[in-house]
Design a protein around this motif. Sequence first.
Motif, mmCIF file in Angstrom:
data_model
loop_
_atom_site.group_PDB
_atom_site.id
_atom_site.type_symbol
_atom_site.label_atom_id
_atom_site.label_comp_id
_atom_site.label_asym_id
_atom_site.label_seq_id
_atom_site.Cartn_x
_atom_site.Cartn_y
_atom_site.Cartn_z
ATOM 1 N N ARG A 129 -32.182 23.503 -41.341
ATOM 2 C CA ARG A 129 -33.078 22.339 -41.306
ATOM 3 C C ARG A 129 -32.366 21.136 -41.929
ATOM 4 O O ARG A 129 -31.730 21.255 -42.973
ATOM 5 N N LEU A 130 -32.469 20.005 -41.275
ATOM 6 C CA LEU A 130 -31.773 18.807 -41.718
ATOM 7 C C LEU A 130 -32.583 18.067 -42.779
ATOM 8 O O LEU A 130 -33.739 18.399 -43.045
ATOM 9 N N ASP A 131 -31.968 17.049 -43.387
ATOM 10 C CA ASP A 131 -32.694 16.306 -44.413
ATOM 11 C C ASP A 131 -33.891 15.595 -43.799
ATOM 12 O O ASP A 131 -33.975 15.391 -42.589
ATOM 13 N N SER A 132 -34.830 15.222 -44.639
ATOM 14 C CA SER A 132 -36.115 14.707 -44.160
ATOM 15 C C SER A 132 -35.960 13.433 -43.340
ATOM 16 O O SER A 132 -36.710 13.210 -42.378
ATOM 17 N N GLY A 133 -34.993 12.580 -43.693
ATOM 18 C CA GLY A 133 -34.800 11.335 -42.946
ATOM 19 C C GLY A 133 -34.326 11.575 -41.533
ATOM 20 O O GLY A 133 -34.889 11.028 -40.567
ATOM 21 N N ILE A 134 -33.281 12.396 -41.366
ATOM 22 C CA ILE A 134 -32.773 12.709 -40.036
ATOM 23 C C ILE A 134 -33.824 13.494 -39.244
ATOM 24 O O ILE A 134 -34.010 13.261 -38.045
ATOM 25 N N GLY B 291 -24.415 16.377 -34.497
ATOM 26 C CA GLY B 291 -23.273 16.653 -33.635
ATOM 27 C C GLY B 291 -23.051 15.647 -32.535
ATOM 28 O O GLY B 291 -22.024 15.684 -31.854
ATOM 29 N N VAL B 292 -24.004 14.737 -32.329
ATOM 30 C CA VAL B 292 -23.896 13.689 -31.314
ATOM 31 C C VAL B 292 -24.525 12.419 -31.876
ATOM 32 O O VAL B 292 -25.335 12.477 -32.806
ATOM 33 N N PRO B 293 -24.198 11.246 -31.332
ATOM 34 C CA PRO B 293 -24.849 10.010 -31.781
ATOM 35 C C PRO B 293 -26.308 9.955 -31.325
ATOM 36 O O PRO B 293 -26.710 10.700 -30.412
ATOM 37 N N PRO B 294 -27.126 9.096 -31.927
ATOM 38 C CA PRO B 294 -28.563 9.039 -31.600
ATOM 39 C C PRO B 294 -28.863 8.841 -30.124
ATOM 40 O O PRO B 294 -29.770 9.490 -29.587
ATOM 41 N N HIS B 295 -28.132 7.947 -29.435
ATOM 42 C CA HIS B 295 -28.461 7.679 -28.028
ATOM 43 C C HIS B 295 -28.236 8.921 -27.170
ATOM 44 O O HIS B 295 -28.984 9.178 -26.223
ATOM 45 N N PHE C 98 -26.332 10.783 -38.883
ATOM 46 C CA PHE C 98 -26.925 11.451 -37.729
ATOM 47 C C PHE C 98 -25.870 12.248 -36.972
ATOM 48 O O PHE C 98 -26.073 13.421 -36.648
ATOM 49 N N ARG C 99 -24.752 11.605 -36.699
ATOM 50 C CA ARG C 99 -23.699 12.287 -35.940
ATOM 51 C C ARG C 99 -23.153 13.483 -36.709
ATOM 52 O O ARG C 99 -22.875 14.539 -36.116
ATOM 53 N N ALA C 100 -22.992 13.348 -38.007
ATOM 54 C CA ALA C 100 -22.486 14.449 -38.820
ATOM 55 C C ALA C 100 -23.463 15.626 -38.831
ATOM 56 O O ALA C 100 -23.053 16.792 -38.805
ATOM 57 N N GLU C 101 -24.757 15.333 -38.859
ATOM 58 C CA GLU C 101 -25.771 16.380 -38.954
ATOM 59 C C GLU C 101 -26.087 17.027 -37.603
ATOM 60 O O GLU C 101 -26.231 18.245 -37.497
ATOM 61 N N PHE D 134 -26.024 30.601 -29.461
ATOM 62 C CA PHE D 134 -24.939 29.629 -29.351
ATOM 63 C C PHE D 134 -25.397 28.273 -29.873
ATOM 64 O O PHE D 134 -26.553 27.889 -29.707
ATOM 65 N N PRO D 135 -24.466 27.530 -30.490
ATOM 66 C CA PRO D 135 -24.843 26.349 -31.273
ATOM 67 C C PRO D 135 -25.472 25.212 -30.477
ATOM 68 O O PRO D 135 -25.107 24.952 -29.338
ATOM 69 N N SER D 136 -26.409 24.543 -31.167
ATOM 70 C CA SER D 136 -27.026 23.345 -30.601
ATOM 71 C C SER D 136 -26.310 22.094 -31.072
ATOM 72 O O SER D 136 -26.481 21.023 -30.482
ATOM 73 N N ALA D 137 -25.523 22.198 -32.156
ATOM 74 C CA ALA D 137 -24.936 21.020 -32.788
ATOM 75 C C ALA D 137 -23.412 21.061 -32.831
ATOM 76 O O ALA D 137 -22.802 20.495 -33.734
ATOM 77 N N ALA D 138 -22.803 21.727 -31.845
ATOM 78 C CA ALA D 138 -21.339 21.794 -31.785
ATOM 79 C C ALA D 138 -20.918 22.105 -30.355
ATOM 80 O O ALA D 138 -21.643 22.792 -29.621
#
Length: 245
Positions: free
Chosen positions: A136-141, A181-185, A176-179, A54-58
Motif C-alpha cells: 500500500r502506498l502513502d496516503s497522498g499517492i 512505476g509510471v508517470p501520472p498521465h 508518483f513515478r517512483a511509487e 506478476f507486478p503491476s508497478a514494474a
Amino acid sequence: MLIGYGFQTVPPEWKVEEKTACGYVRVYDVYSGDAVYEDGGGARPLKPGSICLFPSAAPFSIRHDPKRPLCCTHLHLDVAPAVLRQMTVIPPAENSLPRKIFDALRTAAGEGNEEVLEPLAAAFEVYCRQQGLFLRLDSGISAALLAMSGDVRKNWRLRELGALAGYSESYFIRRFRAEVGVPPHQYLISCRMKHAARLLWNKEVPVGQVAEQSGYPDLKAFSRAFRNHYGLSPSAYRQAGRLFP
C-alpha cells in the motif's frame, strides 16, 4: 477488482511484453507448459502447480515454448491503491486456501460464470492482502490513484493531483513515478483502459459509448489507445481479448 479472466492453452504466437508498468496484477495458476518470466533481475520459469502473481508497478516479459504451450487459469486484478513490485509465487499446496479458490475459479472460468468469478477473485485478493503481498502506498499517492480511477472521464491536471496528494507539482511527479512505476498521465490511461475493458464485457453497450464513458469522446483516439494498451481493437477484445493471459 476483477478486470479479466480465462482458462486456456495459449496460442503459439502468445507472449507478454510489458515495457512499462501495466497498472494491474496478472495472476496465473499454471497447469502445464514451458514458460519463462523475465525482468531486470533475471529469468524465472513458471512451474506447473504454482500460482504466480506478476507486478503491476514494474516492466516484465513472459514467453513460452510453442511446442509446450502455457496452459493456465488467469486473472487480471486491479489492486489500486496498492501495487505489486515483483513476481510473487504461491507454492503448490493441495489443501491451501489459494488452491481451493483457484480450483473453483477454473470451473467457473470454463463455464463463463461471471457471477461466481467475481466473488472468488475478490476472495483471492483479500487473501493476498492478508498475506501482505500487495504494497500500500502513502496516503497522498493513494488519494491521487483513487481520484483518477474514480473519475476516468476527467482530464486531470498535475496541479490538481499534486494538491490532492499534498505535494508540490514537481515532487508529486517524482514521487508518483517512483511509487507507481509510471508517470501520472500514463496511469490515467491505464485506469481508462481497465474501465473500458470492464464495460466491453457487456456486449449490449456500443463501443462508442464505452469510449465516451472511458474519457474518449473521439472513437478513433479511443480505439488507438485501446489497441496500444491491449494489443487488440475494442471489438476484438470484446469477442476474445479477456480470454488471453
